[in-house]
Design a protein around this motif. Structure first.
Motif, PDB file in Angstrom:
ATOM      1  N   GLU A 453       0.845  -1.191   0.000  1.00 29.97           N
ATOM      2  CA  GLU A 453       0.000   0.000   0.000  1.00 29.97           C
ATOM      3  C   GLU A 453       0.882   1.243   0.000  1.00 29.97           C
ATOM      4  N   LEU A 454       0.488   2.228  -0.821  1.00 26.57           N
ATOM      5  CA  LEU A 454       1.298   3.426  -1.013  1.00 26.57           C
ATOM      6  C   LEU A 454       0.817   4.597  -0.162  1.00 26.57           C
ATOM      7  N   PHE A 455       1.609   5.644  -0.168  1.00 30.89           N
ATOM      8  CA  PHE A 455       1.302   6.951   0.421  1.00 30.89           C
ATOM      9  C   PHE A 455       1.248   6.934   1.946  1.00 30.89           C
ATOM     10  N   GLY A 456       1.682   5.834   2.575  1.00 31.99           N
ATOM     11  CA  GLY A 456       1.725   5.801   4.030  1.00 31.99           C
ATOM     12  C   GLY A 456       0.406   5.509   4.712  1.00 31.99           C
ATOM     13  N   VAL A 457      -0.609   5.122   3.961  1.00 28.42           N
ATOM     14  CA  VAL A 457      -1.879   4.730   4.558  1.00 28.42           C
ATOM     15  C   VAL A 457      -1.704   3.356   5.207  1.00 28.42           C
ATOM     16  N   HIS A 458      -2.315   3.145   6.368  1.00 24.45           N
ATOM     17  CA  HIS A 458      -2.104   1.897   7.089  1.00 24.45           C
ATOM     18  C   HIS A 458      -3.355   1.550   7.892  1.00 24.45           C
ATOM     19  N   ASP A 459      -3.350   0.382   8.490  1.00 24.24           N
ATOM     20  CA  ASP A 459      -4.481  -0.074   9.295  1.00 24.24           C
ATOM     21  C   ASP A 459      -4.657   0.794  10.541  1.00 24.24           C
ATOM     22  N   ASP A 460      -5.898   0.840  11.011  1.00 27.28           N
ATOM     23  CA  ASP A 460      -6.238   1.479  12.291  1.00 27.28           C
ATOM     24  C   ASP A 460      -5.883   2.960  12.346  1.00 27.28           C
ATOM     25  N   MET A 461      -6.011   3.640  11.217  1.00 23.39           N
ATOM     26  CA  MET A 461      -5.737   5.083  11.204  1.00 23.39           C
ATOM     27  C   MET A 461      -6.850   5.829  11.933  1.00 23.39           C
ATOM     28  N   THR A 462      -6.473   6.834  12.669  1.00 25.11           N
ATOM     29  CA  THR A 462      -7.456   7.689  13.330  1.00 25.11           C
ATOM     30  C   THR A 462      -8.040   8.679  12.331  1.00 25.11           C
ATOM     31  N   ASP A 463      -9.149   9.309  12.710  1.00 25.58           N
ATOM     32  CA  ASP A 463      -9.731  10.328  11.835  1.00 25.58           C
ATOM     33  C   ASP A 463      -8.757  11.481  11.619  1.00 25.58           C
TER      34      ASP A 463
END
Length: 549
Positions: A453-463
């Motif tokens: 996954e690109l752009f630093g998006v990851h699981d369990d991200m906060t709003d």
């Protein structure tokens, strides 16, 4: 062409609306029509080959593209957004993803409820049908013999079908037809693409649909390309013609009956203001004498703000960058030239979804575009290897921006301020939509394709983390409307028959007249508006002729 020619109708702008109007109005051989287009013919290979859009969209060299930029956007960390718009016959239909989407019936019923009588779904539907030549033929909602060829995708990739399956696994319904009035669900887009034998697999822009088949055989239709309108000429409260720059000379064309402005959501309000029609104080600030004080000109700008998530993949049956991808692309070009199929025929955005981010909503509030390549900054930042992207946009934004004059120079770009995320409700919707995308991408059907996954998006991200990503990377998905909106209130620019308030013989007919942004792509609705506008014009001419007898 002489320095001053006279026509019954002069149309400014040869895009989706202008091309449609020119063809329809010139059907009467006793009526003379002049179409002015600032760009070229829009018939080169990068336009005819659907995948060629990747060479136009980034705006390098401004090939058939105005390549506008917005003012710095506070909602996007002060970034200036990018606004590609078509600069050729066919306008943005020559450089878009060819997606044929009408929106939801509630969009048009909402226009009628706002006081735009005659614009409900049932009243607009005949004009959608009139324009359309659907691959599956005519039925109660589709047309089978119109100029605009609408087809199923010639060669959708397996990964796009996996996207649809993954959405079904997330309990979203599959939809066979997004254009019957209720578009909620997932599926594959239909596209404005030739399905006849002669041009199968080529882009069917509005110019290819409406102008190319008739242009050579209509002596009453004059089409001028590289003709930049600089001012609408107004005498005694009536539009009488257009001043323009053509072949490096300043010229005029006069209109016996009407001038029709079809420059789109950015160029139409700009031309009105340059001609003295708009907010009087702003006009005076640029040294322009106000002819009609219309404060709504340029206001009410609405656009779909888009956020992209992307992944790498080991699957090579999609677009990528590298030696093997280059060889595959060459083979695909030969395949497309042979039979109009393969990856060159792709709209890139193959998978579609119109979804609700909250179960209590009456209508879908986000749209997804599943794209068979990694898209980053409008294809201006490239990534090696293969991958895919999924876009999400807020369908009915609450924020309102504006188009304004940067100067009185008619060759300068207009000022564009979409005011993205100026209303906190739009950010909340986009965060919910981004989370929804990730749920679909993590469903079992997509697992065989998932890489990094690109752009630093990851699981369990906060709003708060989602907000950071959205403000850092979100931008338009190319649907600006509303800057010359129709209605009867003090900020309306045109009436429901698209006549400019306070000026006789002048109409605006394009996406700028939409009072609210429809829940979907805007090309098909713009062509519908032009079909409807042509009928308004012909009816007005008939009434005038009868009154003169």
């Amino acid at each position: 062409m002489s320095s001053q020619d006279v026509f019954d109708y002069v149309i400014v702008g040869g895009g989706s609306a202008g091309a449609t109007l020119a063809a329809r109005l010139s059907e009467d051989p006793t009526t003379s029509v002049c179409l002015l287009e600032a760009g070229g013919n829009g018939d080169h290979l990068l336009i005819r080959a659907p995948a060629g859009v990747v060479g136009i969209l980034p705006g390098y060299g401004h090939i058939s593209n105005w390549a506008y930029r917005t003012t710095p956007q506070p909602g996007l960390n002060g970034r200036r957004g990018y606004q590609p718009r078509g600069r050729c016959l066919g306008g943005s239909s020559a450089i878009n993803a060819m997606l044929y989407i009408r929106g939801h019936r509630a969009d048009y019923d909402g226009w009628a409820e706002l006081g735009c009588e005659g614009w409900s779904w049932e009243e607009c539907l005949p004009y959608f049908r009139r324009s359309e030549n659907n691959q599956h033929g005519a039925d109660e909602v589709h047309g089978g013999d119109g100029p605009l060829q609408v087809s199923d995708q010639a060669s959708p990739r397996p990964i796009s079908r996996a996207f649809v399956a993954a959405a079904r696994e997330c309990q979203h319904r599959e939809v066979a037809d997004f254009n019957a009035g209720d578009n909620e669900g997932v599926g594959l887009y239909q596209v404005t693409q030739f399905h006849d034998r002669a041009h199968r697999g080529e882009r069917c822009s509005a110019a290819a649909a409406y102008l190319e088949p008739i242009r050579a055989g209509r002596p009453n239709l004059t089409v001028l390309t590289r003709a930049h309108a600089t001012r609408i000429e107004i005498e005694d409260g009536r539009a009488t013609g257009v001043a323009l720059r053509h072949a490096r000379r300043d010229r005029r064309v006069r209109a016996r009956r009407e001038v029709i402005v079809s420059g789109g959501a950015f160029n139409s309000p700009q031309l009105l203001m340059l001609s003295g029609i708009g907010p009087a104080d702003e006009l005076r600030r640029h040294g322009i004498r106000p002819v009609v004080d219309l404060p709504g000109v340029g206001r009410n700008l609405q656009d779909h703000l888009d956020f992209i998530q992307a992944w790498t993949t080991k699957d090579h049956d999609n677009f990528g960058i590298g030696a093997a991808a280059g060889l595959k692309l060459l083979a695909e070009v030969l395949k497309w030239r042979r039979d109009g199929t393969g990856m060159i025929a792709t709209p890139f955005a193959e998978g579609a979804a119109f979804l609700k981010t909250l179960p209590e909503l009456a209508l879908p509030d986000v749209q997804l575009h599943f794209v068979i390549s990694i898209v980053d900054d409008h294809a201006r930042k490239l990534h090696m290897g293969h991958g895919y992207s999924c876009h999400v946009c807020t369908l009915r934004p609450h924020g309102r921006g504006e188009v304004f004059l940067e100067s009185a120079n008619p060759f300068a770009a207009p000022g564009i301020d979409p005011a993205y995320l100026s209303d906190p409700r739009d950010l909340a919707t986009l965060i919910r939509g981004a989370k929804l995308v990730r749920r679909i991408m993590q469903a079992p059907a997509m697992r065989p394709y998932v890489g990094r996954e690109l752009f630093g998006v990851h699981d369990d991200m906060t709003d708060a983390e989602w907000e950071h990503h959205i403000r850092a990377r979100a931008d338009t998905i190319y649907h600006p409307v509303g800057t010359c909106r129709m209605g009867h209130d003090p900020l309306a620019v045109v009436d429901p028959q698209l006549r400019v308030h306070g000026i006789d013989g002048l109409r605006v007919i394009d996406a700028s007249v939409m009072p609210t942004l429809i829940g979907g792509n805007t090309n098909a609705p713009t062509i519908m508006i032009a079909e409807r506008g042509a009928d308004f014009i012909r009816a007005g001419a008939m009434r005038h002729a009868m009154a003169a007898e």
